[in-house]
Design a protein around this motif. Structure first.
Motif, short mmCIF file in Angstrom:
data_model
loop_
_atom_site.label_atom_id
_atom_site.label_comp_id
_atom_site.label_asym_id
_atom_site.label_seq_id
_atom_site.Cartn_x
_atom_site.Cartn_y
_atom_site.Cartn_z
N UNK A 89 16.29 -5.64 5.53
CA UNK A 89 15.93 -5.80 4.12
C UNK A 89 14.48 -6.21 3.96
N UNK A 90 14.02 -7.11 4.83
CA UNK A 90 12.62 -7.53 4.76
C UNK A 90 11.67 -6.40 5.14
N UNK A 91 12.14 -5.46 5.90
CA UNK A 91 11.31 -4.32 6.28
C UNK A 91 11.30 -3.26 5.19
N UNK A 92 12.45 -2.98 4.60
CA UNK A 92 12.55 -1.89 3.63
C UNK A 92 11.95 -2.24 2.27
N UNK A 93 12.09 -3.48 1.82
CA UNK A 93 11.56 -3.85 0.51
C UNK A 93 10.04 -3.70 0.44
N UNK A 94 9.27 -4.23 1.39
CA UNK A 94 7.82 -4.00 1.32
C UNK A 94 7.44 -2.52 1.45
N UNK A 95 8.16 -1.77 2.27
CA UNK A 95 7.84 -0.35 2.40
C UNK A 95 8.10 0.41 1.11
N UNK A 96 9.16 0.06 0.41
CA UNK A 96 9.47 0.73 -0.86
C UNK A 96 8.43 0.38 -1.91
N UNK A 97 7.92 -0.85 -1.85
CA UNK A 97 6.91 -1.26 -2.84
C UNK A 97 5.52 -0.76 -2.46
N UNK A 98 5.14 -0.92 -1.19
CA UNK A 98 3.78 -0.61 -0.80
C UNK A 98 3.52 0.86 -0.48
N UNK A 99 4.52 1.59 -0.13
CA UNK A 99 4.29 3.00 0.16
C UNK A 99 3.75 3.75 -1.06
N UNK A 100 4.36 3.62 -2.25
CA UNK A 100 3.77 4.29 -3.41
C UNK A 100 2.37 3.76 -3.76
N UNK A 101 2.16 2.44 -3.60
CA UNK A 101 0.83 1.89 -3.88
C UNK A 101 -0.21 2.43 -2.91
N UNK A 102 0.14 2.58 -1.66
CA UNK A 102 -0.80 3.09 -0.67
C UNK A 102 -1.10 4.56 -0.89
N UNK A 103 -0.11 5.33 -1.29
CA UNK A 103 -0.33 6.76 -1.51
C UNK A 103 -1.18 7.03 -2.74
N UNK A 104 -1.09 6.19 -3.75
CA UNK A 104 -1.84 6.42 -4.98
C UNK A 104 -3.11 5.60 -5.08
N UNK A 105 -3.45 4.85 -4.05
CA UNK A 105 -4.69 4.07 -4.11
C UNK A 105 -5.87 4.97 -3.76
N UNK A 106 -6.97 4.83 -4.51
CA UNK A 106 -8.13 5.69 -4.24
C UNK A 106 -8.98 5.15 -3.09
N UNK A 107 -9.58 6.05 -2.37
CA UNK A 107 -10.59 5.70 -1.38
C UNK A 107 -10.08 5.08 -0.10
N UNK A 108 -10.92 4.21 0.51
CA UNK A 108 -10.62 3.65 1.83
C UNK A 108 -9.60 2.52 1.81
N UNK A 109 -9.01 2.21 0.68
CA UNK A 109 -8.03 1.14 0.61
C UNK A 109 -6.74 1.48 1.34
N UNK A 110 -6.53 2.74 1.67
CA UNK A 110 -5.30 3.13 2.36
C UNK A 110 -5.22 2.49 3.75
N UNK A 111 -6.35 2.27 4.39
CA UNK A 111 -6.36 1.62 5.71
C UNK A 111 -5.92 0.16 5.56
N UNK A 112 -6.39 -0.50 4.51
CA UNK A 112 -5.98 -1.88 4.26
C UNK A 112 -4.48 -1.96 3.97
#
Length: 134
Positions: A89-112
């Motif tokens: 659960x601790x693994x899936x919850x951050x992935x569900x939240x951060x995966x869309x944020x990482x995909x839609x973030x502009x520029x070099x923030x995807x590495x962060x």
């Protein structure tokens, strides 16, 4: 296979050590307790006579076992039985939240975002490894 029914512990019976160190429990005279001849642990029979509890323990939670006639089974598995679902659960919850944020973030923030996701994925893995290493 369904769990076997617990049998009443005979104070004069011969039992193996529940710590799985190939020792045998020896009754302590004039008490309702047993001592292991190998690991030197002391075990007390509870009031009902169906459970054996470790008296001198290094763990923060007391350990208790029930005798099935052939082997000892833990009375309650404790928190260790819930570590794997909690870690998943601790693994899936951050992935569900951060995966869309990482995909839609502009520029070099995807590495962060990827570094934060990897660090948070390592935390549950470390927790499961610590729980199951014994």
């Amino acid at each position: 296979m369904p769990p076997q029914k617990a049998q009443k512990i005979d104070l004069n019976g011969d039992y193996p050590c529940p710590c799985r160190r190939k020792g045998h429990l020896v009754p302590i005279t004039l008490t309702e307790a047993f001592g292991c001849n190998r690991c030197q642990q002391i075990f007390v029979v509870d009031e009902s006579g169906y459970s054996l509890e470790q008296l001198s323990t290094h763990y923060p939670y007391k350990q208790a076992w029930r005798w099935t006639g052939h082997q000892w089974n833990r009375s309650s598995p404790g928190l260790q039985a819930h570590y794997l679902p909690l870690a998943l659960g601790m693994l899936l919850v951050p992935l569900v939240i951060w995966l869309p944020l990482a995909l839609y973030s502009p520029g070099p923030n995807i590495i962060l975002w990827a570094m934060v996701a990897v660090m948070l994925a390592m935390l549950p893995a470390l927790m499961v490894w610590l729980a199951y290493r014994r």
